[in-house]
Structure formats: structure tokens, C-alpha cells
Design a protein around this motif. Structure first.
Motif, PDB file in Angstrom:
ATOM      1  N   LEU A 109       0.821  -1.213   0.000  1.00 57.77           N
ATOM      2  CA  LEU A 109       0.000   0.000   0.000  1.00 57.77           C
ATOM      3  C   LEU A 109       0.851   1.259   0.000  1.00 57.77           C
ATOM      4  N   THR A 110       2.026   1.166   0.619  1.00 54.76           N
ATOM      5  CA  THR A 110       2.920   2.318   0.607  1.00 54.76           C
ATOM      6  C   THR A 110       3.510   2.535  -0.780  1.00 54.76           C
ATOM      7  N   ARG A 111       3.921   1.448  -1.386  1.00 53.25           N
ATOM      8  CA  ARG A 111       4.570   1.544  -2.702  1.00 53.25           C
ATOM      9  C   ARG A 111       3.569   1.877  -3.808  1.00 53.25           C
ATOM     10  N   CYS A 112       2.387   1.275  -3.728  1.00 56.07           N
ATOM     11  CA  CYS A 112       1.427   1.436  -4.823  1.00 56.07           C
ATOM     12  C   CYS A 112       0.011   1.475  -4.242  1.00 56.07           C
ATOM     13  N   PRO A 113      -0.433   2.614  -3.774  1.00 55.84           N
ATOM     14  CA  PRO A 113      -1.740   2.686  -3.114  1.00 55.84           C
ATOM     15  C   PRO A 113      -2.906   2.411  -4.047  1.00 55.84           C
ATOM     16  N   GLU A 114      -2.673   2.434  -5.348  1.00 53.20           N
ATOM     17  CA  GLU A 114      -3.749   2.123  -6.293  1.00 53.20           C
ATOM     18  C   GLU A 114      -4.134   0.648  -6.280  1.00 53.20           C
ATOM     19  N   VAL A 115      -3.258  -0.195  -5.741  1.00 48.86           N
ATOM     20  CA  VAL A 115      -3.520  -1.632  -5.701  1.00 48.86           C
ATOM     21  C   VAL A 115      -4.409  -1.978  -4.514  1.00 48.86           C
ATOM     22  N   MET A 116      -5.393  -2.843  -4.748  1.00 44.85           N
ATOM     23  CA  MET A 116      -6.265  -3.336  -3.672  1.00 44.85           C
ATOM     24  C   MET A 116      -5.608  -4.592  -3.086  1.00 44.85           C
ATOM     25  N   ALA A 117      -4.875  -4.406  -1.988  1.00 49.43           N
ATOM     26  CA  ALA A 117      -4.071  -5.482  -1.418  1.00 49.43           C
ATOM     27  C   ALA A 117      -4.856  -6.250  -0.367  1.00 49.43           C
ATOM     28  N   HIS A 118      -4.776  -7.584  -0.466  1.00 48.20           N
ATOM     29  CA  HIS A 118      -5.508  -8.467   0.451  1.00 48.20           C
ATOM     30  C   HIS A 118      -4.546  -9.450   1.111  1.00 48.20           C
ATOM     31  N   SER A 119      -4.797  -9.681   2.378  1.00 46.56           N
ATOM     32  CA  SER A 119      -4.038 -10.669   3.132  1.00 46.56           C
ATOM     33  C   SER A 119      -4.698 -12.038   2.977  1.00 46.56           C
ATOM     34  N   VAL A 120      -3.906 -13.043   2.585  1.00 48.17           N
ATOM     35  CA  VAL A 120      -4.444 -14.415   2.506  1.00 48.17           C
ATOM     36  C   VAL A 120      -3.460 -15.359   3.190  1.00 48.17           C
ATOM     37  N   ILE A 121      -3.960 -16.174   4.069  1.00 43.22           N
ATOM     38  CA  ILE A 121      -3.085 -17.123   4.761  1.00 43.22           C
ATOM     39  C   ILE A 121      -3.389 -18.563   4.362  1.00 43.22           C
ATOM     40  N   SER A 122      -4.316 -18.745   3.401  1.00 44.33           N
ATOM     41  CA  SER A 122      -4.645 -20.097   2.950  1.00 44.33           C
ATOM     42  C   SER A 122      -5.373 -20.012   1.610  1.00 44.33           C
ATOM     43  N   GLY A 123      -5.476 -21.151   0.955  1.00 39.07           N
ATOM     44  CA  GLY A 123      -6.243 -21.205  -0.275  1.00 39.07           C
ATOM     45  C   GLY A 123      -7.701 -20.879  -0.050  1.00 39.07           C
ATOM     46  N   GLN A 124      -8.214 -21.240   1.117  1.00 39.58           N
ATOM     47  CA  GLN A 124      -9.619 -20.952   1.426  1.00 39.58           C
ATOM     48  C   GLN A 124      -9.870 -19.446   1.477  1.00 39.58           C
ATOM     49  N   GLU A 125      -8.925 -18.697   2.039  1.00 38.67           N
ATOM     50  CA  GLU A 125      -9.097 -17.241   2.096  1.00 38.67           C
ATOM     51  C   GLU A 125      -8.979 -16.591   0.719  1.00 38.67           C
ATOM     52  N   LEU A 126      -8.300 -17.272  -0.214  1.00 32.15           N
ATOM     53  CA  LEU A 126      -8.200 -16.739  -1.573  1.00 32.15           C
ATOM     54  C   LEU A 126      -9.519 -16.880  -2.328  1.00 32.15           C
ATOM     55  N   GLU A 127     -10.298 -17.859  -1.966  1.00 32.20           N
ATOM     56  CA  GLU A 127     -11.510 -18.220  -2.732  1.00 32.20           C
ATOM     57  C   GLU A 127     -12.414 -17.036  -3.051  1.00 32.20           C
ATOM     58  N   PRO A 128     -12.807 -16.208  -2.091  1.00 34.80           N
ATOM     59  CA  PRO A 128     -13.717 -15.103  -2.424  1.00 34.80           C
ATOM     60  C   PRO A 128     -13.103 -14.062  -3.356  1.00 34.80           C
ATOM     61  N   LEU A 129     -11.782 -13.971  -3.372  1.00 39.60           N
ATOM     62  CA  LEU A 129     -11.122 -13.001  -4.248  1.00 39.60           C
ATOM     63  C   LEU A 129     -11.119 -13.436  -5.705  1.00 39.60           C
ATOM     64  N   LEU A 130     -11.462 -14.701  -5.964  1.00 38.07           N
ATOM     65  CA  LEU A 130     -11.425 -15.221  -7.329  1.00 38.07           C
ATOM     66  C   LEU A 130     -12.687 -14.888  -8.113  1.00 38.07           C
ATOM     67  N   GLU A 131     -13.679 -14.323  -7.444  1.00 41.17           N
ATOM     68  CA  GLU A 131     -14.959 -14.073  -8.107  1.00 41.17           C
ATOM     69  C   GLU A 131     -14.960 -12.801  -8.951  1.00 41.17           C
ATOM     70  N   GLY A 132     -14.085 -11.833  -8.645  1.00 43.47           N
ATOM     71  CA  GLY A 132     -14.150 -10.543  -9.319  1.00 43.47           C
ATOM     72  C   GLY A 132     -13.258 -10.346 -10.523  1.00 43.47           C
ATOM     73  N   PRO A 133     -12.040 -10.898 -10.546  1.00 46.28           N
ATOM     74  CA  PRO A 133     -11.094 -10.525 -11.601  1.00 46.28           C
ATOM     75  C   PRO A 133     -11.431 -11.096 -12.973  1.00 46.28           C
ATOM     76  N   ASP A 134     -10.903 -10.426 -13.985  1.00 48.12           N
ATOM     77  CA  ASP A 134     -11.022 -10.901 -15.367  1.00 48.12           C
ATOM     78  C   ASP A 134      -9.819 -11.743 -15.779  1.00 48.12           C
ATOM     79  N   VAL A 135      -8.695 -11.538 -15.091  1.00 50.06           N
ATOM     80  CA  VAL A 135      -7.457 -12.270 -15.367  1.00 50.06           C
ATOM     81  C   VAL A 135      -6.750 -12.495 -14.038  1.00 50.06           C
ATOM     82  N   ILE A 136      -6.126 -13.656 -13.876  1.00 47.18           N
ATOM     83  CA  ILE A 136      -5.336 -13.941 -12.681  1.00 47.18           C
ATOM     84  C   ILE A 136      -3.894 -14.204 -13.096  1.00 47.18           C
ATOM     85  N   ALA A 137      -2.971 -13.498 -12.458  1.00 47.36           N
ATOM     86  CA  ALA A 137      -1.534 -13.735 -12.641  1.00 47.36           C
ATOM     87  C   ALA A 137      -1.024 -14.402 -11.373  1.00 47.36           C
TER      88      ALA A 137
END
Length: 493
Positions: free
Chosen positions: A289-317
Motif C-alpha cells: 500500500l505504501t509503494r502502490c496505493p492504487e492496488v487493492m491489497a488483500h491478506s491471505v493465509i490459505s487457499g480458502q481465504e483466496l476463494e472469495p477473491l477469485l470471483e471478481g477478476p477478469d485475469v489472474i496472474a
């Protein structure tokens, strides 16, 4: 927009050579002399004030070209000596006739390296030892001649291809290091990939009147793309809004690797993506957030926590800084099930190669971006096998995993269902950490802006390399990945 340049195999160029002779209605020796005159013209243009010339001739047609060049130098009153690696009495056909032509012009021909004077900085070496037919191992006498050429302090000019370089693959164990190479009839793939870019120096192409129809009838190994043949992004509408240009989710950044995932996110942003999300370890959020505040940064500690973030994007890197921990495997497994295009890089490729995650998966909507070592792991082979034939390796990875494969290198290859493309932008200053992370973000951003995967891959490779070339104008050593970001922004439009 220009058409890409076809790059051929040695056998295809030999066929084109035969068709050219037939189309022009001339003896083959006349085509040899035409090639030698074209080569000598370029040689003389660049080194017109050279003191003397030493020509190293082999026993085939490449050696024949060398004998004719020596004759042309003698006609210009330039002191010239030929070292004959094959005894002239053994020459046949056009090479024999070319040798006779050189002798009639008073050229001195020596059969022993020990008889050849030592070259100095005012001596131009003409390399005509081996042509495009070379493959396998060098004969000892040829190897000694190549080593002698490599020790020469003066400039080196190669005829058709640097001796020792494989025309089809760009592979070379011991080869001539040329300052200029003039190649004939058709462009050979090996000049532009593998070791080719490092060995050829300036490459000049002379078609010698080869009929266009014959060139078009031959199947190239690769299509070579440049700035003028790569499709660019279309202009943005006046009423644009961010959701038109793709939401990119960048996944990675295990402990100690937070910079990689952030650089991928930044390059996506600088390449014009509308929205950037970041999924990474909690400890990297503040820096992101300090380096690039335009990025929506999320904390994930497991694959399960990543799951809800997969619903919005058009591309995943996925992959930059991902690591190879259980956390890494969980995130790749979840990201790999998402129904959107993927860009897969770095440790995501290494995990994929391990076979425990996404085993046997083939997707038409992903782009894999391996370097040589990662490609070897994906194929279960040694890096030497990849370096021996980069095109074959890129094709093999694409056939195994489908989609689009970007095999990174001095001549980066883009393999897809329609064939293989090559882009030569970039420089050795880019051999530093983080460069691949930038490329991942660029590819993802271009896909998010509605380019088909193959076109996105081509443009991304060119943008990445060209940005590196612009940034390197201030020096190669010390070039950092983040130095490319301002240039990426300028070039993408």
C-alpha cells in the motif's frame, strides 16, 4: 502494419537456393558469386580502411563464398590471404571453381595455421569455414581454426552464419564470434534465437533475387515479429471507465518474496489495467500500500481465504514470489480452478512441474512464461536439452500444457496452436531479478484489455524488451526491473 519475417530451416533455405537458381536461369557458380559480391560490399562498406584480410575457407559452398570474397579483395588491391581448412585438391563443384578464381587473382592460399601470420587489430577475419549444413560436433582442425579466429584482436565477418552455430536451433558449443554476419536467400532461425544473437553481431540479409513466390511456398520454422508487425492496443474511447480495461488479480509473495508480486502488480497498472488486486502474505500489505496505493491489497493465509477473491477478476496472474510451500500450493490449486484466463510464472511453474498441483491440466486460456530452467523442469529434462533447441522445447511445453507459452531468452519464443513466433527486443542488462515478474504483469494487463492471448503475449514481450532497451540507454549494469516501469507506460500507447 508490416508482416512478420519468416525464419527458415537450413533445409528449406537449400530448397529456396535451388529454386532461385532455376528461376534466374543461371549456373549455381553465378549465384555463389552474387552472394560473395553482396557480402564483400557490406564488408567494404563497414571496414573500407582495413589494412589486410584473412579468409578462413572450409570445403563446401561456404568456403567457395570465401574464395570469391578473397578474389574480390585482391581486385581492390587489399592484401588478402586464405587459410584453406580443406586441401584445395579435395574441393569439388562450385567451391573448386571459386578456388581457381581466387588463384587467378593472385590470392595466396595456405594449408596450415602455422604458416598464417598472426592477426593484429588492423586485420579483418572473414569466416567462411562452415555453412548452414553444420550440425553435431566440430572436426578438430575446424575447431582449431575457430579458436584462432576467436583470439583475433581485429573485426570478424561471417559469411551466411558464424561457423559452429546450428542454423536450425541456435545451439553452439564452440563458434565464431562475429561483428557482422551477412546471410543469404532466406533468414535462418538459428541467427535469431539461442546463441545466435550473441554470436552474429549485426545481421544483414541479402535475398540474391530469390523469388517471393518460392519463399511464400516454404513453411517457416518461426515468424519473427517486430514493433511494426505486432498488433497494438486500440485507442481508448472518450467515455472510458475503469471496468472496461480489466480487473487483474496478482497472486504470490510468500515469506521473503513480497517484492516480486508487487512488481507484477505495478507493471499491470502501468500497462493500463483498470483495476489491480493483490493476494499475498499479511506481512507484505503495508509495503504494497505504501509503494502502490492504487492496488487493492488483500491478506491471505490459505487457499480458502483466496476463494472469495477469485470471483471478481477478469485475469489472474499467479506465481511471482509464490514460493514452494504448502501455502503456495494451496493458492495455485485454487487459482488454477478459476474460470478466467491465467498467466502462470515463476514458482507456479515449478509447482506445476512437480505434478502434485493441477496434474495433467491443459487449458486453452492460460499463458505460461518459463525461462530455460523452468522449461526444463516442466519437460522433465536437463537445461542443456532446452538450450540445444529452444524452439523444440517451447513447442513441447505448449503441446504438454496447451494455451500459449513464452519461452524467455535473447530471442524470446511464443508458442501457440498456430505456430511459433519470435521477438528479439531486450538486452543483457535485463539479466537481473524481477524482470520476469514485470512481464507477467504486462501479459495479464494486455489480456485484461481484450487482446487475444497470442497477441497479448507478442505485445507483452516486445513492450518488456523495448522498455528495457530504453532504460538501458543510461547503462546496462545496475539496470533494475523497476527502471522499466516509466517506459512501459510510455510505450504501451
Amino acid at each position: 502494419m508490416d508482416t512478420p519475417q519468416p525464419l527458415y530451416s537450413a533445409e528449406s533455405v537449400r530448397e529456396l537456393d535451388r529454386q532461385t537458381i532455376a528461376a534466374l536461369g543461371i549456373p549455381s557458380i553465378q549465384l555463389m558469386k552474387r552472394a560473395a559480391r553482396a557480402a564483400f560490399a557490406h564488408l567494404h562498406r563497414r571496414w573500407g580502411d582495413i589494412g589486410r584480410i584473412q579468409v578462413f575457407c572450409g570445403g563446401g559452398n561456404n568456403g567457395g563464398d570465401g574464395y570469391v570474397i578473397a578474389a574480390l579483395a585482391a581486385q581492390k588491391k587489399i592484401p588478402v590471404t586464405v587459410f584453406a581448412c580443406v586441401d584445395p585438391v579435395q574441393l569439388k563443384g562450385d567451391a573448386r571453381e571459386a578456388h581457381a578464381y581466387a588463384c587467378r587473382e593472385g590470392v595466396q592460399v595456405l594449408n596450415s595455421l602455422t604458416e598464417l601470420d598472426s592477426a593484429d587489430g588492423d586485420t579483418l577475419i572473414v569466416d567462411a569455414l562452415l555453412g548452414t549444413g553444420f550440425s553435431g560436433e566440430l572436426r578438430p582442425d575446424v575447431g582449431h581454426a575457430i579458436e584462432r579466429i576467436r583470439k583475433s584482436p581485429g573485426p570478424v565477418f561471417s559469411v551466411d552464419i558464424p561457423s559452429g552455430l546450428n542454423a536450425d536451433s541456435g545451439c553452439a558449443e564452440l563458434a565464431v564470434q562475429a561483428d557482422m554476419t551477412v546471410t543469404f536467400i532466406g533468414r535462418k532461425l538459428g541467427l535469431y534465437c539461442g546463441r545466435g544473437p550473441a554470436l552474429c553481431g549485426e545481421v544483414i540479409f541479402a535475398d540474391l533475387g530469390a523469388p517471393v513466390s518460392a519463399q511464400q511456398a516454404l513453411q517457416p520454422l518461426v515468424q519473427r515479429y517486430s514493433a511494426t508487425s505486432i498488433k497494438r492496443l486500440s485507442a481508448r474511447p472518450v467515455d472510458s471507465f475503469k471496468n472496461l480495461f480489466g480487473h487483474i488479480l496478482v497472486v504470490g509473495g510468500d515469506n521473503g518474496f513480497g517484492g516480486a508480486v508487487l512488481m507484477a502488480a505495478q507493471s499491470s497498472a502501468r500497462c493500463g489495467a483498470g483495476l489491480i488486486s493483490l493476494a499475498t502474505r499479511p506481512e507484505h500489505l503495508t509495503a504494497a500500500l505504501t509503494r502502490c496505493p492504487e492496488v487493492m491489497a488483500h491478506s491471505v493465509i490459505s487457499g480458502q481465504e483466496l476463494e472469495p477473491l477469485l470471483e471478481g477478476p477478469d485475469v489472474i496472474a499467479v506465481g511471482p514470489g509464490l514460493g514452494r510451500s504448502p501455502w503456495s500450493e494451496q493458492l495455485l490449486a485454487r487459482a488454477g480452478r478459476a474460470q478466467v484466463p491465467l498467466v502462470v510464472d515463476a514458482d507456479a511453474l515449478n509447482i506445476l512441474a512437480g505434478g502434485r498441483v493441477l496434474a495433467g491440466v491443459k487449458r486453452d486460456d492460460w499463458v505460461l512464461t518459463p525461462h530455460v530452467g523452468e522449461a526444463a523442469r516442466l519437460l522433465g529434462c536437463d537445461t542443456k536439452e532446452v538450450l540445444a533447441d529452444p524452439r523444440a522445447a517451447a513447442v513441447a511445453v505448449q503441446q504438454k500444457f496447451s494455451g500459449v507459452v513464452i519461452l524467455k531468452g535473447a530471442g524470446t519464443l511464443v508458442a501457440h496452436d498456430g505456430g511459433v513466433d519470435l521477438i528479439n527486443s531486450g538486452n543483457p542488462g535485463m539479466a537481473s531479478g524481477g524482470m520476469g515478474d514485470l512481464l507477467t504483469g504486462i501479459v495479464a494487463a494486455l489480456i485484461g484489455q481484450h487482446l487475444p492471448l497470442v497477441e497479448a503475449a507478442r505485445l507483452a514481450v516486445w513492450l518488456h524488451g523495448e522498455a528495457g532497451d530504453r532504460a538501458a540507454e543510461e547503462g546496462l549494469r545496475g539496470l533494475l526491473a523497476t527502471d522499466l516501469l516509466p517506459w512501459i507506460r510510455r510505450l504501451v500507447d
